[in-house]
Structures are given as C-alpha cells and as structure tokens.
Design a protein around this motif. Structure first.
Motif, short mmCIF file in Angstrom:
data_model
loop_
_atom_site.label_atom_id
_atom_site.label_comp_id
_atom_site.label_asym_id
_atom_site.label_seq_id
_atom_site.Cartn_x
_atom_site.Cartn_y
_atom_site.Cartn_z
N SER A 49 0.85 -1.20 0.00
CA SER A 49 0.00 0.00 0.00
C SER A 49 0.88 1.25 0.00
CB SER A 49 -0.92 0.01 1.22
OG SER A 49 -1.81 -1.08 1.18
N LEU A 50 0.34 2.28 -0.56
CA LEU A 50 0.99 3.59 -0.60
C LEU A 50 -0.06 4.63 -0.24
CD1 LEU A 50 3.47 5.36 -1.34
CD2 LEU A 50 2.56 5.43 -3.67
N VAL A 51 0.25 5.45 0.76
CA VAL A 51 -0.69 6.46 1.24
C VAL A 51 -0.25 7.82 0.70
CG1 VAL A 51 -1.74 7.55 3.25
CG2 VAL A 51 -1.17 5.10 3.29
N LEU A 52 -1.12 8.43 -0.09
CA LEU A 52 -0.87 9.76 -0.62
C LEU A 52 -1.97 10.69 -0.13
CD1 LEU A 52 0.21 8.99 -4.31
CD2 LEU A 52 1.67 9.56 -2.37
N ILE A 53 -1.72 11.30 0.99
CA ILE A 53 -2.67 12.25 1.57
C ILE A 53 -1.88 13.44 2.11
CG2 ILE A 53 -4.42 10.53 2.14
CD1 ILE A 53 -3.40 10.53 4.97
N GLY A 54 -2.55 14.53 2.29
CA GLY A 54 -1.91 15.69 2.89
C GLY A 54 -0.82 16.26 2.00
N ASP A 55 0.30 16.65 2.65
CA ASP A 55 1.40 17.29 1.95
C ASP A 55 2.02 16.37 0.90
OD1 ASP A 55 0.98 19.51 3.49
OD2 ASP A 55 2.53 18.99 4.97
N ALA A 56 2.10 15.06 1.22
CA ALA A 56 2.68 14.13 0.25
C ALA A 56 1.87 14.11 -1.04
CB ALA A 56 2.75 12.72 0.85
N PHE A 57 0.54 14.09 -0.90
CA PHE A 57 -0.30 14.09 -2.10
C PHE A 57 -0.17 15.41 -2.86
CE2 PHE A 57 -4.37 15.33 -4.00
CZ PHE A 57 -4.45 14.37 -5.01
N LYS A 58 -0.15 16.53 -2.12
CA LYS A 58 -0.06 17.83 -2.79
C LYS A 58 1.22 17.94 -3.59
CE LYS A 58 -2.85 20.23 0.68
NZ LYS A 58 -2.84 21.26 1.77
N ALA A 59 2.33 17.39 -3.06
CA ALA A 59 3.59 17.44 -3.79
C ALA A 59 3.51 16.66 -5.09
CB ALA A 59 4.73 16.92 -2.91
N VAL A 60 2.91 15.45 -5.03
CA VAL A 60 2.77 14.63 -6.23
C VAL A 60 1.83 15.30 -7.22
CG1 VAL A 60 2.06 12.39 -7.13
CG2 VAL A 60 3.23 12.53 -4.94
N LEU A 61 0.73 15.88 -6.73
CA LEU A 61 -0.23 16.53 -7.61
C LEU A 61 0.40 17.74 -8.29
CD1 LEU A 61 -3.13 16.73 -8.68
CD2 LEU A 61 -3.68 18.10 -6.65
N ALA A 62 1.20 18.51 -7.54
CA ALA A 62 1.85 19.67 -8.12
C ALA A 62 2.83 19.26 -9.21
CB ALA A 62 2.55 20.47 -7.03
N GLU A 63 3.59 18.20 -8.93
CA GLU A 63 4.55 17.74 -9.93
C GLU A 63 3.83 17.23 -11.17
OE1 GLU A 63 8.31 14.62 -10.36
OE2 GLU A 63 7.16 14.76 -8.48
N ALA A 64 2.71 16.53 -11.00
CA ALA A 64 1.96 16.02 -12.14
C ALA A 64 1.40 17.16 -12.98
CB ALA A 64 0.83 15.11 -11.67
N GLU A 65 0.88 18.20 -12.31
CA GLU A 65 0.33 19.33 -13.05
C GLU A 65 1.44 20.08 -13.79
OE1 GLU A 65 -1.74 21.63 -10.17
OE2 GLU A 65 -3.55 20.36 -10.21
N LEU A 66 2.60 20.20 -13.14
CA LEU A 66 3.71 20.87 -13.78
C LEU A 66 4.16 20.12 -15.03
CD1 LEU A 66 5.89 23.06 -13.86
CD2 LEU A 66 7.26 21.62 -12.30
N GLN A 67 4.28 18.81 -14.91
CA GLN A 67 4.70 18.01 -16.07
C GLN A 67 3.66 18.09 -17.19
OE1 GLN A 67 7.48 16.59 -16.63
NE2 GLN A 67 8.47 16.49 -14.63
N ARG A 68 2.41 18.10 -16.82
CA ARG A 68 1.37 18.17 -17.84
C ARG A 68 1.39 19.54 -18.54
NH1 ARG A 68 -2.17 16.15 -15.01
NH2 ARG A 68 -3.15 18.00 -14.11
#
Length: 1250
Positions: free
Chosen positions: A963-982
């Motif tokens: 399992s991998l938990v992506l919530i809070g700051d960890a999720f925001k970091a991944v979401l920001a990186e995904a939006e930047l790449q897109r």
C-alpha cells in the motif's frame, strides 16, 4: 313258559366282565390304528366308545372311525390318525353296560414313538460358489443316511438367508438316491446369499451352509450400472400397485441417477415403461392398470453412461380390490342406495419428494353399483380447489398424486361417484407436504479386516449413525496401489460382518462399505487398513484352529443365538498372549470380590480379546471357572462367594490364536466386607518414559473410596535392596500420574501409591514390579512440526513395532477420544497426532505409548511458546506471502502521467492482481511476469486521487499486498509535480488552450463564451550559460544523463550528440529546469562520449560526458542509509553499479567479508544490478552492510545500517530514508604512479572530464 324263561335268565345273568383289556398304542401321524378288547356278560352288554370324554359316532365324521362287534370281540379302527392342537396324547375308553353293571376300560394313545436313531452324513458338499447372471448352476450334496428306512425317510429343505425355498421357474429341487440338489435355471443377483441344506429326520436336523456369489452380467453399454434386484409388489388394488426394488452396487461405475419401471400384462410380451423421468428412490406407485388383469414388473437402473439390463421380473399381481368379495357378500354395505356417501379417513399413507399416496375408506353404505373416486387438492391458504384426476377415473381407495411443488403444503379431499351421481366431498386432510420421511443413510463407521483363510478375509464395520430402514450393506475391495474397486457382494446384506471370498493369497487388499435404503446409497466409509491375505493361524495346529473358530463364534454371534457353552483350550505359547500379572483385591462386600490385574507384556501377535478368571478356595486343588465368556476390561467382580472364606484367583488372556498360560495364583483373599473409612488401594501401577534419571508412574483410582471421595495421592519409592521408602511428592496430587525425577541411573526401584480422603491415608497399593532406571538404546522422543498443508502435528517413530502393536496417544496421560479436536494417523512404525483447531485449550502434556513393545513411550510438553511457534509456522504455510523486491512506488512521466509499480521476486503466469484506490478497483494493470513487475498508469492525476493505493497479489496459495498512502502534503507534492509536467508537455506542443471554451454570465445578464490561449515567442535565453555539467542518474529503466539550467525550453535548440536518436531505446525530454537523456537498459553498445549542445539565441554552449571507459567503479543506484525490518522477513538490497573496466563488487558485514550460503545470497543481474538478499532475517543479522565497487581506477563504498525488531514488538519509528553517501576508494598505487608523460596525460584527461 314266560315265567320259566325269566327264572332261567335270572339264574344265568352276569354283569359285564372285560376279559381282554384295551392296551396302549404308539403310532405315527397319519397311520391307521385298531383298538381291540373282549367282554362277556348276560344279557349281551352294550358297548360305547369315547375319546377324551366325548362319545364317538361314525356318522359324525364319516370315513374316520369304524366300529365292529363279533363274538364278544369289539374293535374301533381310526383311519389316518392326526395330531390336533399340539395334543400328542388322546385318551380312548369304552363304556360297557347291561342291566346289572357298568364297566369301564380306558387306554391312552400317544403319537410319539420310540425309534432307531437316524444318522445323516454329508459325503460331498457344495463349496463357496461364484456365478454370473444368466448362467445355470446346481448346488449338490451327496448323503449317507443310516439306516435308510422307507417309512422313516428324511425330508430335505433348502433355505436362502434362512428363508425357505420352493420350487419355481427359477429353482428346481431334487432329493433321492443319496443326493440333494438345488438347480438354478437362470441366475440373477436375487439368488445371491447364504444357502443352507437341512436334512430333517424324526431325531433332529442336520444342515450345511455355503455362500453363493452372483455378479452382474456384462453391461449392454460400457459403464452402465448393474441391474436392480428383489422387485416386489404390494398394496395392489383395481388400478394401482406399489413396486419396490433394491439398488445395485456401483463400485467402479458412475453412481445411479434414477430408475425406469416397466410393466407387462401376463400372457403377453409387450413391456410398457411406466415413468417418463428417472425415479430417484427405490419405490414407485404404478397407476393406470386395468381391473381384473394380472401384471408383472421389472426395473432398469440409469447412470450417465446408459441404462442397465432389466431386473428379474416380479411375481404376477392381479389388479383387484381385495374387499370386493366382502362387499358383495356383506349386506350392510349394500342396500337401497343410489348416490353414495363421501369417503372417510382420507390420509397420506406414504410421502416422498416426488409424490404423495392418499388412502381412504369407501363410503358406508355404498350400494352395489361400481364406485369411482375423484381427488381434489388445494394449496394451503389459496382457498381454491383443483381436481387431480379429471381425465382418469380412480377405482381403488388410494391414489398417488404427483406434480406437487417442493416446499409447499397441500390439503386434499375425495369425492365418490357412481352412475347415479357424485357424493359430497370428504373431510379435508391436515396439511401435507411432499417430502421424504427417511433420508439417505450415513456412511458406516470404522472398517476392520481380519484374516480368515488363504483366500478369504473377514470384514466387520460399525453401523452408521442413521440406519433408517436399511436394505443392507455393500462391500467393495481394491488391491493396494491400484485404486480400482470391485464389488464383494452384489446383493445387500443385513448384518455388519461379511466373509469376502475369492481373494488372491499374499496380495494386499483394502475394503470399504456403504449402506443402502430406499432413498439411495450412502457415502463410502473410510477405507480399512491394508491386509495381506493369509491363513489366520499359520502356526497353530488343528486344536488351535478349532479354538479360534469357537472363540470367533462366541465373540461375533449374539448371546441369544444357537451357540452356547464354553470351550477352554490351551494352545502353545508361540501365538498366544503371555500371562497377566499383579492380581489385586480392590473391593469386597462379603459376597463378592472385585479384582484387578495388569496387561500381559506380550500379546502374541494379535490383540488381546479378553480374559478368563478361575477361582478356588484355599487348600482346595481344583480350579473353577468364574466367567464363561471373556471379559474385555482388566477388572472383574466375582460373585456368589462365601463370607469369611479365603479364595485364590488366576487370570488367563486370550486372542485369536487361543488362551495363553494363566497367571500365578493370587494371594489368599478373605471374603470379608470392607468398612474402613479410608480409601482402598490404587491399582494397575505401570511405568512409561523410563529414562536415565526419571520415569512416569501411572495408576488407576481406588474402586473403594471409603466414606468420602478420594482427594489426592502420595507416591513412595525405594531401591530394591533398601528398606527405607521415600515420598516423591511433598503435597498430594489429584491426578493419577507422576513424573519421578532425581533417580540414579542403573539402579532398580519399586513404587507404591497411597490414596487420601477426608478420613486420612488409605491402604497402599501393591508394590510394583522392579524397574531399572536406564534409557533404552536408540530412545526416540516426540517431535512437533507442521506439514506441507499447514497442519500442526506431533510425531513419534517406533522401529520395534509389531503387527499387534497399537499407538495410544494421551493428553495428561488419559487416552485422547475427542475426534473433533484430534486425529491420529498411524502408518507402519510412524504415528502422528494432528491438531484440528489448535488453541490455548490444547496446552498440556502429550504422551504416546506403543503396546507389545516392552514399554516404549514418550511425552511432549506443549507450552505457550511452542504452540505460538507452531501456529505462526502453520499460518505462514496456510497463508504464504509472495516476497517483494520493492514495495508500491510511483514514477512521474512527461505528460503528467503517474505510474504506480511493484516488483515481486517471481510470479507464475497464473498470478492474479487487484489494484484498489480508495476502495474502488482499477483494471488498467500490466504485468511483466519475467521480471515480476506489476504497474498501473494513471493518465490524469487529479485532486480526486488523494487517498490509499493498494495492490493485492495472489499466486496459487501465496498472497501479498503493498500500500501507498498519498494524503496531505505528500499528495499535494505529487499533484503539483503532475500538473507541472502536464503543463510543460502542453507548452512544448506550441500554442494551446490554458482554459477551454466555456460560458459565463455577467452582472448584465450577458452570456460570454470564454477561452484562454497561450503563445510563445522566443528571442534570447540568457539562462543557457548557467547549464551545469552532465550528471548520471540511475532509474528503474536504466540511466539518465541530466543537465540542470535556470531555464530551459524547446526553442533553445538543444541537441544531443554521439549516436543519439529519440526512440524506445533512448528518450529525450526536459522541464523548465532540467534537460535529460534517458538510456533504457544500457549495454556495451551505449558506451561513448555524449555531448549536450544548447543555443540561447546568440551562441551555443556544450556540455560533455565520456561513458567510453576508464571510469572508476561507482554505485549509481542509490541505497538507503538505514533499513528497519521485522524478524523472519526477507531483506533485499539492490543497486546499479558502473565502471570501465567492469568493477569488482564485494559485500561486507561490519567491514568484514562473510561466507555465502542459503541464508546470505548475492546476485548480479543484467551485468549492472547488484543484489544482496538475507532470507529469514534474525536479530543476529543487525549491523552495517557495505558494498565495495572498484576497478583499477578506483571505486566507491556505500554503507547501509540494518535494524531488526522481533515479531510482536512495536515497530520502531521510521524516519524518512536518505540516500547513502558513497566513500571514494582511491586507485591502487601502480595505477596512480605512471611515468611523467602518462601522468600529464592523465591529468589532462581528468581536467577534460571535469
């Protein structure tokens, strides 16, 4: 003249005088007999004959009596004298009278006669016979009858299973000329059974029996079942009859799924099938018969392969109402009645799943007109009635109703009708449901096979728990190892013991049993233990053989059968048990004594079946038998003793071979009632687990407990040569066993036990036999383990086991009988005790003892720690885990796509996966089975994707999940990186929409269509001068060359040189801060110089990296600096290494080399991925692990600290792992000190590389 004549008559008158009296006669039944007597007197007497005080008149019974009187001789002739009412003696007397006197003469006439004894001998006998359906067989015996008298000729009777056989078209009998024969014109399985020939004479009966087996004829279709048998008809009426039969035995064929019933009118050969669909049970009500005609029936069985041959036809049955004659002859039934009354007593006489048989009584009065009946049904609660036989007139007072819905209840009523009209309905029945009143029988219990002769075996079994209306049992056999089953009997037998004949001498067989009734055949019983076919008593003589037969008869035949009496023989010791010992008096009430004794040390090769006890009074020489039948327990109460007398006793054990030698005589026991308040002696002291300094003593509680229950025991012991007793336990113990420690090896001890109650210390037990404290050579102990299926068991091996040995498993030294918790399995010298549902209730001491081995035994203490270990191991086996090389991780792609992936050590092609995101399953999963990589790609990573990501893997029985938990700051970091790449990807595609076309409503109620467009115009890019040197970064796909900039865009005309072209092998990309080149799965061909050129609008800038060789060894994968792992798990450390020439890789533990084995594994995959694996990590594996990568140009060392915590402990707080920093290893001295020219070149090369 008249007076003179009277005077003369008066002078000569005499009273009747009987000169010859009646004499007694003994006659045969149906013989003629004459009774004579002579009488004189004057005037001539009148004679009257009487039988049992009743006057005999020839006219009352014509032809039976004749009376004559001639010259004073009187005769009574009785024709064909008969025995009436079991009165074998008749008294005849004669009344004689004249004018002077009455005389009486009587004689008894018994029908029994003394005769010469008739001896019948069987000169030749028919043996066990094997036949097949359709064959002709004759059973024949040659007889010698002495004397052979015509008037006393014997009578021959044949019986099958104790049922008298009569001449029929199937059987013919012959008796005469010294022979008795029974011939079968056409064998069927109905003829199988035990056949008995009885020769009946006036002196008794002589008989002989043997079994005849009849197997199925060859099937018309391969795999079809055998024919049913024993077809019978009952409850026949005008248009209705019930047909029953018995199912065939299907040992190797597929099970029977149903039956077809056929009927044929007598005198024709036209067979008509009665049912359209196969019947599930062995009973069927046949309707639609024609009144006054006779029918025969047959049955065929059906399975998935086809239909069997038909059974033997039934006896003919006529479709007639049995009460018709009574009705026509009885006036109350008739009378001047036109419309009949309603039927009465309507009820269900029989129910099954498919039909209900209704029965009723005709109306009274009913009239003389023929009656018909109409049946109506109604579902309970419906309120509507439906006529069942609207198209068919029913003439019988019973009817089978079909097509009833399963699980529904119905009520019924019946109407009667004749030519004048229809009656009112009968009373409604109570609710009736179509269901079986009996079920399929349960499987028989334990099956035991014992030797009989060299071609036969005796098979016995326990009756099933639910033996409802059983037809009998079927027995099957199979040669060990073949798994091919053959039927032993082809017709069900009623009893639970059967002799299987026709076996091969020396072959090993197993047996199984199933029960059959009208509903079907049960499941097969458990298979018996394998048995070798041999004669039961190969070492015994004829006397022993006779004894074994008598003993079997006494054991296996009920006490109310025809065998009685007792035979006591003493064969040789070779096959008989040794003598019991340790006779003890356990209780006495003044008229009886309770005795106990110990088990014989050797059983003689077969289990002990019982014991015989003899007694004698003191100073008497003759022994007297106490029990005529063997007792199975080792305790017995001798009754009818004389108070205050002294008695001696002895005991002998018996087995199949015979009765062993008796024990030594006991002490003189006085028959005086025990009245002491203390308890009597404990008894049956036995030893087990004798070791070099300890043993376990077992005993049984006193039979006489005194005035209060026994509360505990003390155990005393001493050396044989000592007189001082030592108490083994300071406090009394409540159980009947004790482990005695601190004994001296090589010494011999004796023991005794004392019971205690409220009144005090009781009588001591008899002193035990001496026991030497010394472990047997090669002593084995119980071991605990878990099998391949995860079942916990205790195991014990005993090489000294014999055929008569039994493994007895105990808990707390009491035999285990709870089959819901334990299961004991024994094969040869190996025995295992399985725990079915282990829990804390199973803690305790377990022991095993092996009989007939001079006391071999062992014990095992199951404590909490051991049970937890076994249960953990069992859980791991029952729930295996798929080892993972990496846990669930994610990777970002150029378009803003997020790749989630897990790598397992290995996966089979049958593995299955589930990817669950926030309790919702995702289906876009890919798997590379060769590398064990499972991945899921998310094209759009949005705010809705916050949560928990779980990948579940199942491969056979093995499972795992990550399992991998992506919530809070960890999720925001991944979401920001995904939006930047897109966004970067879209930007690189040229002008594009920042916001797509949409509508808005202004304050003035205007509707605006709005979109945002972005366009790039590049002229000068000053950030290109800040480009960093090229660096190498390791990724799961290979290596990535990166150049970091303050700002980067496609318009800067970046170029990569040295065999570079964007494709599957090499991918080019970048972001606002970095430009990169991805080399997937690098090989030797990818070596060379790589140049990155970037144009800022005015000038170009280059960065170079030489991957052509002469590089020191490097660790470019990035190992963590700290690893925390639970004990028992598998640790895997992997990284990529690089160098030219190829570096040497060495793994160290605490800066020292270590030996590789099954625990420590090292591998090198694809030439550049180094892996280090520790299987089953323990606390001893904690420490610093280092990887040393070097070649002739130097290298690097990377350290990883491994911390192991135990199972059950709280997991230590884990800090975010940091990439371990390498330590540089300088090149060897010879490589760093070349000549001056080389040194300069080397320096220049280093400068250029920098």
């Amino acid at each position: 003249m008249a007076l003179e004549r009277y005077t003369i008559e008066e002078s000569i008158s005499r009273a009747p005088e009987i000169l010859v009296r009646l004499r007694s006669h003994t006659v045969w039944e149906k013989m003629s007999v004459r009774l004579y007597f002579t009488v004189q007197g004057f005037p001539t007497p009148v004679v009257q004959w009487y039988k049992n005080e009743e006057l005999i008149s020839p006219a009352s019974e014509p032809g039976k009596y004749s009376i004559e009187s001639k010259y004073g001789v009187h005769m009574l002739e009785i024709h064909r004298y008969l025995i009436l009412m079991n009165n074998r003696i008749a008294k005849y007397h004669v009344l004689v009278l004249n004018s002077l006197l009455i005389s009486l003469c009587a004689v008894p006439l018994p029908s029994e006669v003394c005769f010469t004894h008739i001896d019948v001998q069987f000169l030749e006998k028919f043996g066990v016979t094997f036949g097949m359906e359709g064959e002709t067989v004759t059973l024949k015996c040659a007889l010698l009858i002495t004397p052979d008298l015509t008037r006393l000729r014997p009578r021959a009777e044949w019986y099958r299973d104790d049922v008298l056989i009569k001449d029929s078209k199937w059987t013919k009998m012959y008796f005469g000329e010294g022979q008795a024969a029974l011939s079968f014109t056409h064998l069927n399985k109905d003829d199988e059974g035990l056949y008995t020939l009885r020769i009946i004479t006036k002196g008794g009966v002589t008989e002989y029996s043997a079994f005849m087996f009849v197997r199925d004829a060859d099937a018309l279709i391969a795999g079809a079942p055998g024919a049913p048998m024993d077809v019978k008809c009952y409850d026949a009426n005008r248009d209705y009859v019930i047909v029953t039969w018995k199912p065939p035995n299907t040992a190797s064929e597929s099970p029977v799924i149903g039956y077809f019933v056929d009927r044929c009118e007598v005198g024709t050969e036209n067979w008509v099938q009665c049912n359209d669909a196969p019947l599930k049970i062995c009973k069927y009500p046949v309707t639609g018969l024609f009144e006054g005609r006779s029918y025969i029936f047959r049955v065929r069985a059906v399975n998935k392969s086809g239909i069997s041959r038909p059974s033997r036809v039934s006896e003919a049955v006529a479709a007639l109402d049995p009460v018709d004659l009574d009705r026509l002859q009885s006036s109350p039934w008739c009378g001047d009645v036109q419309i009949p009354g309603p039927p009465t007593n309507v009820h269900a006489s029989e129910t099954s799943k498919t039909y209900v048989v209704l029965s009723w009584e005709p109306p009274v009065p009913r009239g003389k007109e023929p009656l018909m009946y109409f049946i109506e049904k109604s579902a309970v609660g419906s309120g509507s009635w439906q006529r069942v036989n609207a198209q068919v007139a029913v003439r019988s007072p019973r009817y089978a109703v079909f097509d009833l819905a399963e699980g529904k209840s119905y009520v019924f009523r019946v109407l009667s009708a004749n030519k004048h009209g229809i009656s009112d309905p009968s009373e409604t029945t109570p609710p009736i449901q179509a269901q079986e009143t009996i079920g399929v029988p349960s499987a028989p219990g334990r099956v035991l096979a014992t030797r009989n002769t060299k071609t036969s075996v005796v098979v016995q079994w326990d009756k099933p728990k639910h033996e409802e209306d059983l037809f009998g049992y079927y027995i099957d056999t199979s040669v060990v190892g073949t798994n091919h089953w053959e039927p032993c009997n082809h017709k069900p037998i009623k009893y639970n013991r059967f002799v299987v004949h026709g076996l091969t001498t020396g072959e090993n067989y197993i047996f199984r049993v199933k029960a059959a009734n009208a509903v079907g055949v049960s499941e097969n019983s458990q298979e018996s233990e394998a048995i070798t076919v041999q004669a039961a008593l190969s070492k015994c003589g004829s006397v022993q053989l006779c004894f074994a037969f008598l003993l079997l008869v006494k054991i296996l035949i009920p006490t109310n059968s025809y065998v009685s009496g007792t035979t006591r023989l003493h064969p040789t010791e070779n096959s008989c048990p040794s003598h019991p010992y340790g006779l003890t008096l356990l209780n006495c009430d003044g008229h009886s004594m309770t005795l106990g004794w110990k088990l014989p040390k050797f059983s003689g090769g077969s289990p002990v079946l019982g014991y015989y006890i003899d007694k004698r009074e003191a100073h008497h020489h003759n022994w007297h038998e106490v029990n005529s039948s063997p007792v199975k327990e080792r305790i017995y109460t001798a009754e009818d003793l004389t108070e205050n007398s002294f008695y001696e006793f002895r005991v002998a054990a018996t087995n199949l071979a015979g009765i062993g030698l008796p024990s030594d005589p006991s002490e003189h026991f006085m028959c005086k009632a025990w009245t002491m308040p203390e308890p009597g002696p404990a008894y049956d002291l036995t030893f087990c687990e004798v070791r070099n300094s300890s043993l376990v003593l077992l005993w049984k509680a006193p039979v006489y407990s005194g005035n209060s229950p026994v509360t505990g025991y003390f155990v005393d012991y001493k050396e044989v040569d000592s007189e001082e007793w030592t108490t083994a336990n300071e406090k009394q113990i409540s159980h009947c066993y004790l482990k005695v420690n601190d004994l001296h090896e090589g010494k011999t001890y004796v023991f005794k036990v004392r019971g205690v109650n409220k009144a005090g210390m009781g009588k001591s037990s008899d002193i035990s036999e001496p026991v030497l404290i010394e472990a047997r050579p090669g002593t084995k102990e119980i071991t605990a383990d878990v099998d391949e299926e995860g079942n916990i068991y205790l195991a014990f091996d005993c090489p000294e086991v014999t055929e008569a040995s039994d493994f007895t498993w105990c808990k707390s030294y009491e035999e285990i009988t709870d089959l819901d918790k334990f299961n004991a399995e024994t094969t040869g010298e190996h025995s295992k005790l399985y725990f079915k549902n282990p829990d804390k209730m199973d803690l305790g001491t377990y022991s095993v003892a092996v009989s007939d081995t001079d006391g071999i035994s062992s014990s095992f203490k199951m404590d909490e720690k051991e049970l937890e270990r076994l249960m953990t191991l069992s859980h791991d086996i029952k729930n295996p885990t798929i080892p993972l090389k990496s846990e669930l991780a994610y990777e970002m792609f150029d378009k803003g796509e997020v790749r989630f992936w897990v790598q397992a050590e290995s996966l089979s092609p049958n593995a299955s996966f589930r990817f669950v995101v926030n309790d919702k399953e995702r289906h876009r999963i890919k798997c590379d089975y060769s590398n064990g990589i499972i991945e899921m790609l998310m094209d759009q990573f949005t705010i809705e994707n916050e949560g928990t990501y779980t990948l579940q893997i199942e491969d056979g029985n093995a499972k795992n999940q990550s399992s991998l938990v992506l919530i809070g700051d960890a999720f925001k970091a991944v979401l920001a990186e995904a939006e930047l790449q897109r966004k970067e990807y879209l930007r690189k595609q040229g002008p594009h929409f920042l916001e797509y076309l949409h509508w808005e409503v202004t304050e003035d109620c205007e509707v605006l269509l709005v979109c945002k467009v972005r366009k790039y115009i590049w002229k000068h890019f000053p950030g290109s001068k800040s480009a960093s040197p090229l660096k190498v970064h390791c990724t799961p796909e290979g290596i990535r060359l990166q150049c970091f900039l303050k700002y980067y865009a496609d318009e800067m005309k970046a170029n990569w040189e040295s065999k570079v072209s964007s494709g599957e092998k090499m991918r080019i990309g970048g972001s606002e801060e970095v430009a990169w080149l991805q080399i997937c799965e690098p090989t030797e061909k990818d070596k060379g110089k790589y140049t990155f050129e970037i144009f800022d609008g005015k000038e170009s800038h280059k960065r170079m990296l030489d991957l052509s060789g002469q590089d020191r060894g490097k660790v470019i994968g990035g190992l963590p600096d700290v690893v925390t792992i639970m004990e028992g798990k598998t640790l895997n450390l992997s990284c990529s290494v690089f160098g030219n020439p190829d570096p040497e890789v060495v793994w160290l533990w605490n800066d020292k080399k270590f030996e590789l084995n099954e625990h420590y594994l090292v591998s090198m995959e694809h030439g550049n991925v180094a892996s280090f694996t520790i299987k089953g990590v323990s606390s001893e594996d904690s420490g610093k692990y280092s990887i040393n990568v070097k070649n002739k140009y130097g290298g690097e060392t990377v350290d990883v600290t491994v911390s192991v915590y135990k199972h059950g402990e709280e997991m230590p707080e884990i800090k975010p792992a940091q990439v371990a920093k390498p330590r540089i290893i300088p090149p060897p001295a010879q490589a760093t000190a070349p000549p001056e020219k080389a040194k300069t070149t080397s320096t220049a090369e280093k400068s250029s590389r920098k």
